[in-house]
Design a protein around this motif. Sequence first.
Motif, short mmCIF file in Angstrom:
data_model
loop_
_atom_site.label_atom_id
_atom_site.label_comp_id
_atom_site.label_asym_id
_atom_site.label_seq_id
_atom_site.Cartn_x
_atom_site.Cartn_y
_atom_site.Cartn_z
N ASP A 1 11.71 23.63 3.19
CA ASP A 1 11.62 24.95 3.80
C ASP A 1 10.23 25.54 3.51
O ASP A 1 9.42 24.93 2.82
N ASP A 2 9.98 26.69 4.05
CA ASP A 2 8.65 27.29 3.96
C ASP A 2 8.22 27.62 2.53
O ASP A 2 7.04 27.78 2.25
N THR A 3 9.18 27.72 1.61
CA THR A 3 8.82 28.08 0.24
C THR A 3 8.52 26.86 -0.62
O THR A 3 7.97 27.00 -1.71
N GLU A 4 8.89 25.67 -0.15
CA GLU A 4 8.67 24.46 -0.93
C GLU A 4 7.35 23.80 -0.58
O GLU A 4 6.94 23.77 0.57
N LEU A 5 6.70 23.27 -1.60
CA LEU A 5 5.50 22.45 -1.39
C LEU A 5 5.92 21.00 -1.59
O LEU A 5 5.90 20.49 -2.69
N GLY A 6 6.33 20.37 -0.51
CA GLY A 6 6.83 19.01 -0.60
C GLY A 6 5.76 17.98 -0.34
O GLY A 6 4.63 18.30 0.05
N GLU A 7 6.14 16.73 -0.58
CA GLU A 7 5.24 15.63 -0.27
C GLU A 7 6.03 14.53 0.41
O GLU A 7 7.25 14.45 0.30
N ILE A 8 5.30 13.71 1.12
CA ILE A 8 5.88 12.58 1.84
C ILE A 8 5.22 11.32 1.30
O ILE A 8 4.00 11.27 1.15
N THR A 9 6.03 10.33 1.01
CA THR A 9 5.53 9.04 0.54
C THR A 9 5.61 8.05 1.69
O THR A 9 6.66 7.92 2.33
N ILE A 10 4.52 7.35 1.92
CA ILE A 10 4.47 6.34 2.97
C ILE A 10 4.06 5.03 2.32
O ILE A 10 3.04 4.96 1.62
N CYS A 11 4.85 4.00 2.52
CA CYS A 11 4.58 2.69 1.92
C CYS A 11 4.47 1.64 3.03
O CYS A 11 5.24 1.67 3.99
N VAL B 1 0.87 -1.18 0.00
CA VAL B 1 0.00 0.00 0.00
C VAL B 1 0.91 1.22 0.00
O VAL B 1 1.83 1.31 0.81
N GLU B 2 0.65 2.16 -0.91
CA GLU B 2 1.45 3.37 -0.99
C GLU B 2 0.54 4.59 -0.92
O GLU B 2 -0.51 4.62 -1.55
N MET B 3 0.96 5.58 -0.14
CA MET B 3 0.20 6.83 -0.01
C MET B 3 1.17 7.99 -0.14
O MET B 3 2.32 7.90 0.29
N LYS B 4 0.70 9.07 -0.72
CA LYS B 4 1.47 10.31 -0.77
C LYS B 4 0.61 11.40 -0.16
O LYS B 4 -0.57 11.52 -0.47
N ILE B 5 1.24 12.16 0.74
CA ILE B 5 0.53 13.24 1.41
C ILE B 5 1.35 14.52 1.29
O ILE B 5 2.57 14.46 1.16
N PRO B 6 0.70 15.67 1.36
CA PRO B 6 1.46 16.92 1.43
C PRO B 6 2.26 16.95 2.73
O PRO B 6 1.84 16.38 3.74
N ALA B 7 3.42 17.58 2.69
CA ALA B 7 4.27 17.66 3.87
C ALA B 7 3.72 18.71 4.83
O ALA B 7 4.28 19.77 5.04
N LYS B 8 2.55 18.37 5.39
CA LYS B 8 1.86 19.25 6.34
C LYS B 8 1.44 18.43 7.55
O LYS B 8 0.98 17.29 7.42
N ALA B 9 1.57 19.04 8.72
CA ALA B 9 1.28 18.33 9.97
C ALA B 9 -0.15 17.82 10.05
O ALA B 9 -0.41 16.79 10.68
N GLU B 10 -1.09 18.51 9.42
CA GLU B 10 -2.49 18.09 9.55
C GLU B 10 -2.80 16.75 8.88
O GLU B 10 -3.86 16.18 9.10
N TYR B 11 -1.86 16.19 8.13
CA TYR B 11 -2.10 14.89 7.49
C TYR B 11 -1.54 13.72 8.30
O TYR B 11 -1.74 12.56 7.92
N VAL B 12 -0.86 13.99 9.40
CA VAL B 12 -0.31 12.91 10.23
C VAL B 12 -1.45 12.02 10.75
O VAL B 12 -1.33 10.79 10.75
N GLY B 13 -2.57 12.61 11.15
CA GLY B 13 -3.70 11.83 11.66
C GLY B 13 -4.27 10.88 10.63
O GLY B 13 -4.70 9.77 10.95
N VAL B 14 -4.27 11.29 9.36
CA VAL B 14 -4.76 10.43 8.28
C VAL B 14 -3.91 9.16 8.20
O VAL B 14 -4.43 8.04 8.09
N LEU B 15 -2.59 9.34 8.31
CA LEU B 15 -1.70 8.19 8.25
C LEU B 15 -1.83 7.31 9.48
O LEU B 15 -1.74 6.09 9.39
#
Length: 158
Positions: free
Chosen positions: A59-69, A7-21
């Motif tokens: 950093d604050d200017t980047e819109l990153g993502e985190i991949t969780i597998c 199972v693979e998920m990608k989320i925005p690198a934002k704290a509010e998505y930790v609960g989803v994971l």
Amino acid sequence: MESFDFVEMKIPAKAEYVGVLRLTLSGIANRMGFSYEDIEDLKVAVSEAITNAVTHAYDDTELGEITICFGIYPNRLEIMVADHGGSFNLKDIKNKIGPYHPKEPIENLREGGFGLFLIDTLMDKVQINNEYGVIVLMTKYLNETEVDFSDDQISTTQ
């Protein structure tokens, strides 16, 4: 080759998505048969890995993502948390984590690296690659307290 579900998920690198994971992980671990205590350990370890990526990878200017597998095996759960942000020097982090001395006031404890210490403590196996971004691979075995006949302990579960 060993058979497993992936199972693979990608989320925005934002704290509010930790609960989803955490909810996703809880569902997967529950379906696999992990105990309540092991599920809580898994949630803390994965939350720390994701929070580290959210806090340090971009950093604050980047819109990153985190991949969780999630690698779902009959006897274990492997979880990978990866980002493509800035890397860190693992030796430096480990050197900054000192042993806790009971005489030292808790206010003096260093915060940096504590998440890695928690992850390492709560999981059965932890591997970190920081060549490009950071990849944290964590493994938790199902029924870790049980042993095979060839081991030197006897399981108390039937």
